[in-house]
Scaffold this active site. Structure first.
Site, PDB file in Angstrom:
ATOM      1  N   SER A   1      40.145  40.776  42.705  1.00  0.00           N
ATOM      2  CA  SER A   1      41.064  40.143  41.766  1.00  0.00           C
ATOM      3  C   SER A   1      40.573  38.717  41.476  1.00  0.00           C
ATOM      4  CB  SER A   1      42.485  40.168  42.346  1.00  0.00           C
ATOM      5  OG  SER A   1      43.433  39.922  41.341  1.00  0.00           O
TER       6      SER A   1
ATOM      7  N   ASP B   1      44.625  51.080  38.492  1.00  0.00           N
ATOM      8  CA  ASP B   1      44.846  49.661  38.206  1.00  0.00           C
ATOM      9  C   ASP B   1      45.115  49.478  36.711  1.00  0.00           C
ATOM     10  OD1 ASP B   1      44.705  46.869  37.967  1.00  0.00           O
ATOM     11  OD2 ASP B   1      43.012  46.696  39.339  1.00  0.00           O
TER      12      ASP B   1
ATOM     13  N   HIS C   1      46.577  48.063  41.238  1.00  0.00           N
ATOM     14  CA  HIS C   1      45.721  46.910  41.530  1.00  0.00           C
ATOM     15  C   HIS C   1      45.749  46.513  43.008  1.00  0.00           C
ATOM     16  CE1 HIS C   1      43.514  43.277  40.676  1.00  0.00           C
ATOM     17  NE2 HIS C   1      44.486  42.517  41.160  1.00  0.00           N
TER      18      HIS C   1
END
Lengths: 350, 350
Positions: A132, A300, A330
């Site tokens: 991320s 995701d 995610h």
């Protein structure tokens, strides 16, 4: 756990602002032997306690093996856990930076970390790893400083912010900035904080972090215990279970995170673009020959898997590509420990 | 275009509230011959002008052929285009219902439409068709009144609200309810309106309506003309192009739609559940033997295609299943005219 501190002095951002006297807070695991440093990069609301948010993955004999590697995790520039950010005291007057903290980019975060690593005597990385926002930094690291890095692990991220991400991220920023308690970013000394705005931001953000099938299987249309969301008139106090869950997620973040950092780091994600000033994405990705492993999550919706496929197609030296299969969405890049274990071990042994 | 009006009298909701003197506004196309009525159901912010939001699909010789069918489209219960909703005058005092308008469900909307159709002399439908909230009504219609319907077309919707949908929809409601100009739903007589809250809701909603790849291909990380979102300090007035696009979408909705209706209809979507009080979803879906065609959009994140597959697996009499292939996401059920044309023609000729 011991927090270490180091200062890197004044830092000039990509856009030309100067942040005076930048401090870093960090933790390490294992023993430094000159060539065995691994930088682990945390995510937006994470921090330098990497062994807590990647449990079971960092330690003696674990996938990120601290018998072999010297693992470093630093709080990010703009954060609120010790590294300089909007809530830090400004050296001029000891009051919070607030609106004096400039807009930073992912690239700024990496440049500050480059100075930070030199400040602690690390002049080469055996690996940089992150997911991320941490993955955005890992990617920016290997494009900015390929000569500094032996290998990179880029997880659940994209080569630049997508328009959809900018849209949903900006909405979150707006919720905070439009909270009357934001005070233009200078709420710190006024005994208030834009908690309602940050709660609204987190509720939306959380829905982009979690897979919709997982959330539905947990909560469906069930009412919260002792509440009736199907009454004759709408009543915000009568909630579905999923609302209560999102409220709880929001409360948890409000209790532990600075709204100024939330805005600064979300803005940094908006500015994530490894292609900027480098002839575009494809050229920038191809330019780095750092051996790189890419991974993503099949469900995701925030960083869809096609974005990791795009990275794998275009990076200059891809050594592997993994798909994490999970209903979680995610957040699987934090939660799917067994799959991460296998993938990380593969990364260190390719 | 001529709007017709009819009253159905007092209406009692599923949850036990009474809405006095409910009026319907509607339009028709073609000639009624007793057995040729087709009810077309509009979506949350749509209205009874079906030929405008399904352009090229309703008319003489078109897929919904008005030489053959008598097409009816009514503004939904709770709407703001003529059918009774929160902004309508209450018969007691002529002032807007406001907070006196009860919470309604999709099932209530269908029951009111059942009364509406009888009031205009239609006692059987050749077909009911709709997408998104219109699809929820089409589905509820065929489960509530299977004997009344010859065939149904259910598009881009699910058997009930998912927890994710409830989460994102409730967030939108909260933005409006927490706008100081909401006044508990009774803003109508005060010369104010919760426009900021509805704009925030629409920006988020729009991101659930559009495919992220389509949005990204249109806007990417481009700055809005003459604005610089990459300056040294964050400035909300310096936007990426996608922000300007979302602001524009929000402004358009604020100019044309009542916030009270937005809340009432979003709440109705939260309460969508064809299984409620019927022994659950599977039993309810199986109970209707109305020949039904189901369709969805491959890139829809709001009503993902697996939800339409769930309908097709479980409905009592499925005559066909179509996947609309489009980068547009959910809104493809309005925008992909050529694919809809082919699918609708198939629906009427199976």
């Amino acid at each position: 756990m011991t927090n270490h501190h180091v200062t890197i002095g004044d830092f000039r951002t990509e856009a030309g602002a100067v942040i005076p006297q930048v401090d870093f807070v960090y933790r390490t695991w294992g023993t430094f032997r000159g060539d065995n440093a691994v930088l682990v990069e945390h995510t937006l609301t994470g921090d330098h306690n990497a062994d807590e948010w990647w449990p079971g993955l960092i330690g003696p004999g674990l996938a990120i093996d601290t018998r072999q590697y010297y693992v470093i995790c630093a709080n990010v520039l703009g954060g609120c856990k010790g590294t300089t950010g909007p809530s830090s005291p400004h050296p001029d007057d000891g009051k919070a930076f607030g609106s004096r903290f400039p807009a930073i980019s992912i690239r700024d975060q990496v440049e500050a970390e480059y100075a930070f690593l030199h400040a602690i005597g690390v002049d080469r990385l055996s690996a940089v790893m992150g997911g991320s926002m941490g993955g955005a930094r890992a990617l920016e690291w290997e494009v900015s400083h390929p000569e500094y890095i032996e290998r990179a692990f880029v997880l659940a991220v994209s080569a630049r912010a997508s328009a959809w991400q900018i849209g949903i991220q900006t909405a979150q920023i707006q919720f905070i900035e439009q909270d009357p308690n934001w005070c233009g970013g200078d709420f710190y000394s006024r005994g208030v904080a834009p908690h309602d705005g940050m709660a609204a931001a987190r509720r939306i953000a959380h829905l982009t972090y979690r897979g919709e099938q997982e959330i539905d299987e947990r909560f469906g249309v069930d009412p919260q215990d002792k509440e009736n969301p199907l009454g004759p008139y709408r009543d915000p106090k009568q909630r579905f279970q999923v609302q209560s869950y999102l409220d709880h997620q929001a409360e948890k973040l409000v209790a532990r995170f600075d709204p100024g950092s939330y805005v600064a780091l979300t803005e940094a994600l908006n500015r994530h673009d490894v292609g900027r000033g480098r002839g575009g994405l494809i050229k920038a990705l191809d330019s780095t020959k750092v051996p790189t492993m890419v991974a993503g999550v099949d469900t995701d919706i925030l960083y869809p898997y096609h974005q990791q496929e795009h990275l794998a197609r275009n990076l200059g030296n891809v050594i592997g590509m993994h798909k994490i299969v999970s209903p979680i969405g995610h957040d699987a890049f934090l939660a799917e420990t067994r799959q991460l274990d296998r993938i990380f071990r593969n990364f260190f042994h390719v």
